[in-house]
Design a protein around this motif. Structure first.
Motif, PDB file in Angstrom:
ATOM      1  N   ARG A   8       1.022  -0.913  -0.126  1.00 32.28           N
ATOM      2  CA  ARG A   8       0.094   0.107   0.028  1.00 32.28           C
ATOM      3  C   ARG A   8       0.752   1.157   0.166  1.00 32.28           C
ATOM      4  NH1 ARG A   8      -5.088   0.397   4.106  1.00 32.28           N
ATOM      5  NH2 ARG A   8      -3.581   0.918   5.597  1.00 32.28           N
ATOM      6  N   ARG A   9       0.502   2.323  -0.995  1.00 29.84           N
ATOM      7  CA  ARG A   9       1.092   3.488  -0.859  1.00 29.84           C
ATOM      8  C   ARG A   9       0.077   4.666  -0.713  1.00 29.84           C
ATOM      9  NH1 ARG A   9       4.317   0.308  -0.556  1.00 29.84           N
ATOM     10  NH2 ARG A   9       6.448  -0.280  -1.678  1.00 29.84           N
ATOM     11  N   SER A  10       0.455   5.654   0.053  1.00 29.02           N
ATOM     12  CA  SER A  10      -0.555   6.691   0.373  1.00 29.02           C
ATOM     13  C   SER A  10       0.199   8.018  -0.256  1.00 29.02           C
ATOM     14  CB  SER A  10      -0.629   7.268   1.748  1.00 29.02           C
ATOM     15  OG  SER A  10      -0.751   5.789   2.504  1.00 29.02           O
ATOM     16  N   CYS A  44      -2.812  14.116  -1.082  1.00 30.06           N
ATOM     17  CA  CYS A  44      -4.483  14.356  -0.934  1.00 30.06           C
ATOM     18  C   CYS A  44      -4.789  12.859  -0.142  1.00 30.06           C
ATOM     19  CB  CYS A  44      -5.228  14.139  -2.347  1.00 30.06           C
ATOM     20  SG  CYS A  44      -5.108  12.736  -3.043  1.00 30.06           S
ATOM     21  N   GLY A  45      -3.973  12.077   0.246  1.00 31.18           N
ATOM     22  CA  GLY A  45      -4.235  11.151   1.045  1.00 31.18           C
ATOM     23  C   GLY A  45      -4.776   9.778   0.368  1.00 31.18           C
ATOM     24  N   ALA A  46      -4.938   9.776  -0.961  1.00 29.27           N
ATOM     25  CA  ALA A  46      -5.478   8.729  -1.804  1.00 29.27           C
ATOM     26  C   ALA A  46      -4.509   7.642  -1.578  1.00 29.27           C
ATOM     27  CB  ALA A  46      -5.606   9.208  -3.133  1.00 29.27           C
ATOM     28  N   CYS A  58      -4.113  13.347  -7.968  1.00 24.74           N
ATOM     29  CA  CYS A  58      -3.587  14.946  -7.866  1.00 24.74           C
ATOM     30  C   CYS A  58      -1.956  14.856  -8.230  1.00 24.74           C
ATOM     31  CB  CYS A  58      -3.781  15.234  -6.510  1.00 24.74           C
ATOM     32  SG  CYS A  58      -2.349  14.799  -5.131  1.00 24.74           S
ATOM     33  N   GLY A  59      -1.162  14.000  -8.526  1.00 23.34           N
ATOM     34  CA  GLY A  59       0.050  14.136  -9.031  1.00 23.34           C
ATOM     35  C   GLY A  59       0.947  14.223  -7.818  1.00 23.34           C
ATOM     36  N   GLY A  60       0.805  14.097  -6.711  1.00 20.54           N
ATOM     37  CA  GLY A  60       1.359  14.205  -5.511  1.00 20.54           C
ATOM     38  C   GLY A  60       2.306  12.966  -5.324  1.00 20.54           C
ATOM     39  N   GLU A  61       3.265  12.901  -4.284  1.00 20.25           N
ATOM     40  CA  GLU A  61       4.094  11.903  -4.108  1.00 20.25           C
ATOM     41  C   GLU A  61       3.485  10.872  -3.323  1.00 20.25           C
ATOM     42  OE1 GLU A  61       8.331  11.310  -1.770  1.00 20.25           O
ATOM     43  OE2 GLU A  61       7.615  13.429  -2.131  1.00 20.25           O
ATOM     44  N   LEU A  62       3.595   9.533  -3.719  1.00 19.99           N
ATOM     45  CA  LEU A  62       3.310   8.497  -3.023  1.00 19.99           C
ATOM     46  C   LEU A  62       4.396   8.156  -2.113  1.00 19.99           C
ATOM     47  CD1 LEU A  62       1.532   6.225  -5.869  1.00 19.99           C
ATOM     48  CD2 LEU A  62       0.549   7.752  -4.002  1.00 19.99           C
TER      49      LEU A  62
END
Ligand SMILES: [Zn+2]
Length: 183
Positions: free
Chosen positions: A93-95, A99-101, A119-123
């Motif tokens: 699992r990666r968060s 955005c917490g997705a 959102c293109g954020g970092e996992l």
């Protein structure tokens, strides 16, 4: 608990004292929070508890709360998943930091490695989900929570659900079991 803390109720403030210093909130505070929550209007038609009780003392306290409210449990669902499958699920699992997705390296990999589809954020991998921490959490579960299976089996409340397989199939099994329980 989060809501009580945010609303700064008397109990919420008490719980915050433990959370703020990274300590576990003691059973008696959690039990009083649950008792308070169950008295709210939206619980009148019925309620599902998820993640509580986690220990035999909590289960005994819950019995006492319900007795006082002249209520009893209709049933208890136990989701059965082999240890190796749990580790595979959690360790993959990666968060998203932004955005917490959630993404999963095996079951729902992101289109681009390390980047959130939404959102293109970092996992990143939450500390909770690192393999060593997962193994620790499972040991705590075995020691503290697994005894609840027998506790509720002896009271004829236990329904065991095979929780390996596609999410929608497991969902169907859960809904069917809930139907049996409230029938
Ligand atoms: Zn994101």
């Amino acid at each position: 608990m989060r809501k009580a803390v945010a609303n700064q109720t008397a109990l919420g403030k008490e719980a915050a004292q433990y959370i703020d210093r990274g300590a576990l909130v003691p059973d008696d505070v959690i039990v009083r929070l649950v008792a308070e929550r169950l008295k709210e209007k939206d619980c009148e038609p019925g309620f599902i508890l998820d993640g509580f009780p986690r220990t035999i003392p909590q289960a005994e306290s819950l019995d006492a709360i319900l007795k006082q409210m002249k209520l009893s449990l209709n049933g208890v669902l136990s989701m059965q998943v082999p240890r190796a499958v749990i580790i595979e699920r959690l360790a993959g699992r990666r968060s998203c930091k932004n955005c917490g997705a959630l993404a999963h390296m095996v079951f729902s990999p992101p289109r681009q490695n390390g980047v959130c589809d939404h959102c293109g954020g970092e996992l990143y991998q939450r500390h909770d989900d690192q393999e060593e921490t997962v193994a620790n959490r499972l040991n705590v579960y075995e020691k503290q929570t697994a005894p609840l299976v027998d506790y509720y089996r002896q009271r004829n409340l236990l329904r065991e659900i095979d929780a390996v397989g596609p999410v929608d199939e497991i969902g169907t099994r859960v809904i069917r079991a809930l139907g049996d329980v409230i029938a």
